[in-house]
Design a protein around this motif. Structure first.
Motif, short mmCIF file in Angstrom:
data_model
loop_
_atom_site.label_atom_id
_atom_site.label_comp_id
_atom_site.label_asym_id
_atom_site.label_seq_id
_atom_site.Cartn_x
_atom_site.Cartn_y
_atom_site.Cartn_z
N SER A 156 0.83 -1.20 0.00
CA SER A 156 0.00 0.00 0.00
C SER A 156 0.87 1.25 0.00
N TRP A 157 1.92 1.18 0.80
CA TRP A 157 2.84 2.32 0.85
C TRP A 157 3.51 2.53 -0.50
N LYS A 158 3.93 1.41 -1.11
CA LYS A 158 4.55 1.54 -2.43
C LYS A 158 3.55 2.04 -3.45
N ARG A 159 2.34 1.47 -3.43
CA ARG A 159 1.32 1.91 -4.38
C ARG A 159 0.93 3.35 -4.11
N TYR A 160 0.86 3.69 -2.83
CA TYR A 160 0.52 5.07 -2.49
C TYR A 160 1.58 6.02 -3.04
N ASN A 161 2.85 5.65 -2.84
CA ASN A 161 3.92 6.49 -3.37
C ASN A 161 3.87 6.56 -4.88
N ALA A 162 3.58 5.37 -5.51
CA ALA A 162 3.46 5.37 -6.97
C ALA A 162 2.30 6.24 -7.41
N SER A 163 1.18 6.14 -6.67
CA SER A 163 0.03 6.97 -7.01
C SER A 163 0.34 8.45 -6.84
N GLN A 164 1.07 8.74 -5.74
CA GLN A 164 1.43 10.14 -5.53
C GLN A 164 2.36 10.65 -6.62
N ARG A 165 3.29 9.76 -7.03
CA ARG A 165 4.18 10.16 -8.13
C ARG A 165 3.37 10.37 -9.40
N GLN A 166 2.39 9.45 -9.63
CA GLN A 166 1.55 9.60 -10.82
C GLN A 166 0.70 10.87 -10.73
N ILE A 167 0.17 11.11 -9.52
CA ILE A 167 -0.63 12.33 -9.33
C ILE A 167 0.23 13.56 -9.55
N THR A 168 1.46 13.51 -8.99
CA THR A 168 2.37 14.64 -9.20
C THR A 168 2.67 14.84 -10.66
N LYS A 169 2.90 13.70 -11.37
CA LYS A 169 3.17 13.78 -12.80
C LYS A 169 1.97 14.34 -13.55
N LEU A 170 0.77 13.82 -13.19
CA LEU A 170 -0.45 14.31 -13.85
C LEU A 170 -0.69 15.78 -13.54
N ASN A 171 -0.41 16.15 -12.26
CA ASN A 171 -0.57 17.55 -11.90
C ASN A 171 0.36 18.44 -12.71
N LYS A 172 1.59 17.94 -12.91
CA LYS A 172 2.53 18.70 -13.72
C LYS A 172 2.04 18.79 -15.16
N GLU A 173 1.53 17.64 -15.65
CA GLU A 173 1.02 17.64 -17.03
C GLU A 173 -0.18 18.56 -17.17
N VAL A 174 -1.08 18.48 -16.16
CA VAL A 174 -2.26 19.36 -16.20
C VAL A 174 -1.82 20.82 -16.10
N TYR A 175 -0.86 21.06 -15.18
CA TYR A 175 -0.35 22.43 -15.05
C TYR A 175 0.27 22.89 -16.36
N GLN A 176 1.02 21.95 -16.99
CA GLN A 176 1.65 22.29 -18.27
C GLN A 176 0.58 22.57 -19.33
N GLN A 177 -0.46 21.72 -19.36
CA GLN A 177 -1.50 21.91 -20.36
C GLN A 177 -2.31 23.17 -20.11
N LEU A 178 -2.54 23.48 -18.82
CA LEU A 178 -3.33 24.65 -18.49
C LEU A 178 -2.57 25.95 -18.67
N ASN A 179 -1.26 25.89 -18.51
CA ASN A 179 -0.48 27.12 -18.47
C ASN A 179 0.56 27.27 -19.57
N PHE A 180 0.78 26.21 -20.37
CA PHE A 180 1.82 26.29 -21.39
C PHE A 180 1.29 25.79 -22.73
N ASP A 181 1.81 26.37 -23.76
CA ASP A 181 1.44 25.99 -25.12
C ASP A 181 2.11 24.66 -25.47
N PRO A 182 1.37 23.68 -25.98
CA PRO A 182 1.96 22.36 -26.26
C PRO A 182 2.94 22.36 -27.42
N ILE A 183 2.89 23.34 -28.30
CA ILE A 183 3.77 23.34 -29.48
C ILE A 183 5.08 24.06 -29.18
#
Length: 822
Positions: free
Chosen positions: A363-390
């Protein structure tokens, strides 16, 4: 962030707690003991009928007196049992001290007479270094006995007896337990038991071997018992004891061993003699409980611990916490099945603890993996919301946020410049190459913009072909203008993509905080407004916002409404300006020029209303009307004068991109009966550069119709020389800006000479517009420029006045210059 850290601490805390519990074996053992007691209490087998207990109970003590009794009494009892022909007898009584010689001898004779009597022995703590001694029956009694069994009881950490050791002894486990010794002495001992005593080296202390789980038949009193005094007095018929295996021991309160067992009720203990009776009965009944060996126990424990893993991956993610429940259920089911069906005891707590530990770790490993995924998704969402993809530049929302921040931090007197840049020409890259090439062009433009601002100011892509630059903490507009000029220079440079060169046309609008707005949205909107103004004026590619510009926009808005009605209300008129031979002044052509006579505003310059008409799309209808009117008038002049005079009609970039342009021109020529060779369409360089390949296709179709093609305002563009050879052209019109400066600017004269020389080499005809003086005409004449146009010959005139000039020579001598002013 705080919530995530708290969750991590909780999981790590549970993990640490599991490890602590794992090391605290007593806690796990207590859980195992509870599970064992639960299962053993469900056993409901009846004890064998051939085993009985003769109890030294309270009634016997009241009649026979205080304990210990004379061994003569035991001799009498044993004689009764011998008379009853019992199978075997065991005394759960220690005879480690002598009685009177006569009594001991009586008891010894009774033991010998029966022949199957087992006596008890037990360990006892002493003060000597070894600490334990064996309490054995006195030799007088031991010699005639059939065996000796120990009555050492194993007590678990909760004070309950669940097992004994089948063999024990001082220095060597050679004494069988009393129940086993009784079984071996009985007639049922013909079958071998599934317990093998292994040879063990001698040692010190009380040694034990072969643990035996006692399969209790029920709570105390389950095994049949008779009172000692009743048997002795004959109250119990001897035939009830015939063939029975008998245990004699104390059951009276306060006497003998009273032991807590898994089947004992609350505050109820089992006498030691009944405990041994349960052991003897289970051996006779072949009713065994086997404890798994450590190796097998370890294998099963590890296997059960790993059951968490498949459940984790088989269950849907939202049901993941149920995996531990499934794993626990499997462990419990296996424990119950082994116990009930195979009579095997598997202590489940180690497996449960490992499952919990494994689950928490995963659970701890999966939680950390989920948090890493969430962090990655948050970065991607932040990138998509605030930066031009091209271009990976900040987008509109990000630059708005940065502008808001800059406004909030601006000190009194500071200026914030906001630049909006629109880049025309990307569409041609998309059409000629591909969308990905267009994206590459946008990236190149982004790099050029960052280079222009020195990588020190925020740059953003607003969307499409629009970029933005923010210049905070400025003292005046000078730096903004310098950067704007630098942007124009860099963005006009050739862009090479896939071995092809492309040229872009930038338009820049600038607004200033706080004079043009004190909030984000007004500043951006005003910069857009200035950019649109710069775009509508080809000679003014950079424009600052101003209140007058705003007033112009308001005026334009009012003009738009009037423009929609102008065509239907016949407010437009076509004027014509002669095009003459430079040598003779003979009229060889006319340029059709649109004029608007507003009923209240008066004449409105084409430079004002043409860009508006292009912007709102009315230029297509207006241009079609101009072409039809000019062609019809030209056809009439040619018929009246029997003289070929061409008519030149301007096409805006919007008209040129009209998919129905060719069809419309064909219809107009057919309706007006004008020969296609007498129609010349004039196009600006920017109209041709917007979509290079499409322009060539359209021009080729016009050329195939016989229509002549001219480039208007030649020399003011940015890509003419690069593409000139590819266009099917007939004529080049030298822009009036060069002609106007011929008298004063050597540079303009050199450019004009170069254009004429280049046209000659390409076999193109030349016409110079904007001729206003005899000196200009004379210079162009010396350069063999065949055709001229300008106020020197005639200003644009209505059709009625032009009719008078068609057959005249418009060559003016120095004495006739007064004609020019007319």
């Amino acid at each position: 962030m705080i919530k995530r850290r708290l969750q991590q601490l909780i999981i790590l805390g549970l993990l640490f707690l599991s490890i602590v519990i794992g090391y605290n074996s007593s806690l796990l053992q207590r859980v195992d003991l509870i599970a064992y007691d639960t299962l053993i209490s469900q056993e409901s087998d009846n004890p064998p009928e051939n085993i009985v207990i003769i109890a030294i109970d309270d009634a016997s003590l009241s009649q026979l007196g205080r304990w210990p009794w004379s061994r003569s009494i035991h001799a009498d009892m044993l004689s009764k049992l011998t008379e009853a022909n019992t199978s075997a007898v065991a005394f759960d009584i220690l005879f480690s001290e002598t009685d009177s010689p006569e009594a001991d001898q009586d008891f010894a004779r009774a033991i010998a007479q029966h022949g199957r009597v087992t006596l008890a022995m037990a360990p006892e703590k002493t003060d000597n270094p070894e600490g334990i001694k064996e309490l054995l029956p006195i030799p007088t009694l031991a010699a005639p006995s059939d065996g000796i069994g120990h009555v050492d009881t194993e007590i678990d950490l909760d004070g309950i007896s669940r097992r004994i050791y089948l063999y024990a002894g001082l220095g060597d486990p050679h004494w069988p337990t009393l129940g086993l010794a009784l079984y071996q002495s009985s007639q049922e001992a013909q079958t071998d038991l599934p317990f093998k005593k292994s040879a063990s080296p001698s040692g010190s202390g009380w040694l034990r071997q072969i643990p035996f789980l006692i399969p209790f038949y029920g709570p105390p009193g389950t095994i049949q018992r008779y009172s000692y005094i009743d048997v002795l007095n004959g109250t119990v018929a001897l035939d009830k004891l015939s063939g029975k295996t008998v245990l004699v021991g104390a059951t009276a309160s306060g006497m003998g061993d009273a032991i807590s067992t898994p089947v004992s009720g609350q505050h109820q203990r089992m006498p030691g003699v009944e405990l041994n009776a349960n052991i003897a009965a289970s051996l006779m009944d072949k009713r065994f409980l086997f404890e798994l060996t450590p190796t097998v126990h370890l294998i099963i424990t590890l296997g059960l611990a790993l059951t968490v893993l498949p459940f984790m991956y088989l269950l849907p993610r939202r049901y993941y916490p149920l995996s531990i429940l499934f794993a626990i259920a499997v462990t419990v089911a296996l424990t119950v099945t082994l116990f009930n069906e195979l009579k095997l005891w598997f202590s489940p707590t180690d497996a449960l603890a490992l499952q919990a530990l494994f689950f928490m770790f995963l659970s701890w490993k999966r939680y950390n993996a989920s948090q890493r995924q969430i962090t990655k998704l948050n970065k991607e969402v932040y990138q998509q919301l605030n930066f031009d993809p091209i271009t990976h530049l900040p987008n509109r929302e990000m630059i708005k946020s940065q502008l808001d921040t800059a406004i909030g931090e601006a000190q009194e007197g500071e200026i914030i410049a906001f630049l909006v840049i629109q880049l025309s020409g990307i569409k041609e890259v998309n059409n000629r190459l591909s969308i990905s090439a267009g994206d590459s062009a946008l990236n190149i433009a982004a790099q050029q913009i960052k280079t222009a601002v020195g990588f020190q100011y925020p740059v953003a892509r607003l969307g499409g072909i629009e970029f933005a630059v923010m210049l905070p903490k400025q003292t005046d507009h000078t730096n903004a203008e310098q950067i704007g000029r630098r942007l124009l220079q860099l963005l006009r440079l050739p862009c090479q993509l896939e071995d092809q060169h492309f040229f872009f046309k930038p338009s820049i609008g600038i607004s200033l905080y706080s004079q043009d707005g004190s909030e984000c949205e007004p500043l951006i909107n005003n910069a857009y407004t200035a950019m649109q103004k710069a775009k509508s004026n080809p000679k003014r590619e950079l424009c600052f916002y101003s209140t007058s510009l705003k007033q112009q926009i308001i005026d334009e808005s009012s003009l738009v409404a009037d423009l929609h009605q102008a065509l239907s209300q016949d407010q437009f008129e076509v004027y014509y300006q002669p095009q003459v031979l430079s040598l003779t002044g003979q009229v060889i052509g006319l340029e059709a020029l649109l004029r608007w006579k507003h009923p209240t505003r008066g004449p409105i310059s084409p430079a004002v209303f043409i860009p508006i008409a292009e912007k709102i799309g009315l230029i297509i209808n207006i241009g079609e009307w101009v072409m039809e009117t000019a062609c019809r008038q030209a056809a009439a002049w040619n018929w009246q004068n029997d003289k070929p005079i061409r008519i030149a009609v301007n096409l805006s970039a919007v008209q040129f991109r009209d998919e129905q342009l060719i069809d419309k021109i064909e219809r107009i020529l057919q309706q007006t009966q004008l020969s296609p060779e007498l129609l010349e369409v004039e196009l600006t360089e920017s109209a041709l550069m917007d979509d290079h390949q499409e322009a060539i296709t359209t021009l080729t179709r016009l050329k195939d119709m016989g229509i002549q093609i001219a480039i208007d305002d030649f020399g003011t563009g940015y890509s003419s020389l690069s593409y000139l050879k590819q266009f099917p052209l007939d004529r080049i019109k030298i822009d009036q800006s060069f002609v106007r400066d011929l008298d004063e600017s050597a540079e303009s004269a050199e450019i004009t000479q170069a254009i004429i020389s280049m046209a000659r080499s390409l076999k193109l005809q030349i016409i110079a517009e904007g001729v206003e003086t005899q000196q200009q005409r004379g210079f162009l004449l010396t350069q063999t420029c065949e055709e001229l146009q300008g106020f020197y010959f005639s200003k644009p005139l209505p059709s009625g006045e032009i009719s008078k000039l068609i057959n005249q020579s418009l060559y003016l001598t120095p004495d006739d210059r007064s004609q020019k002013s007319d």
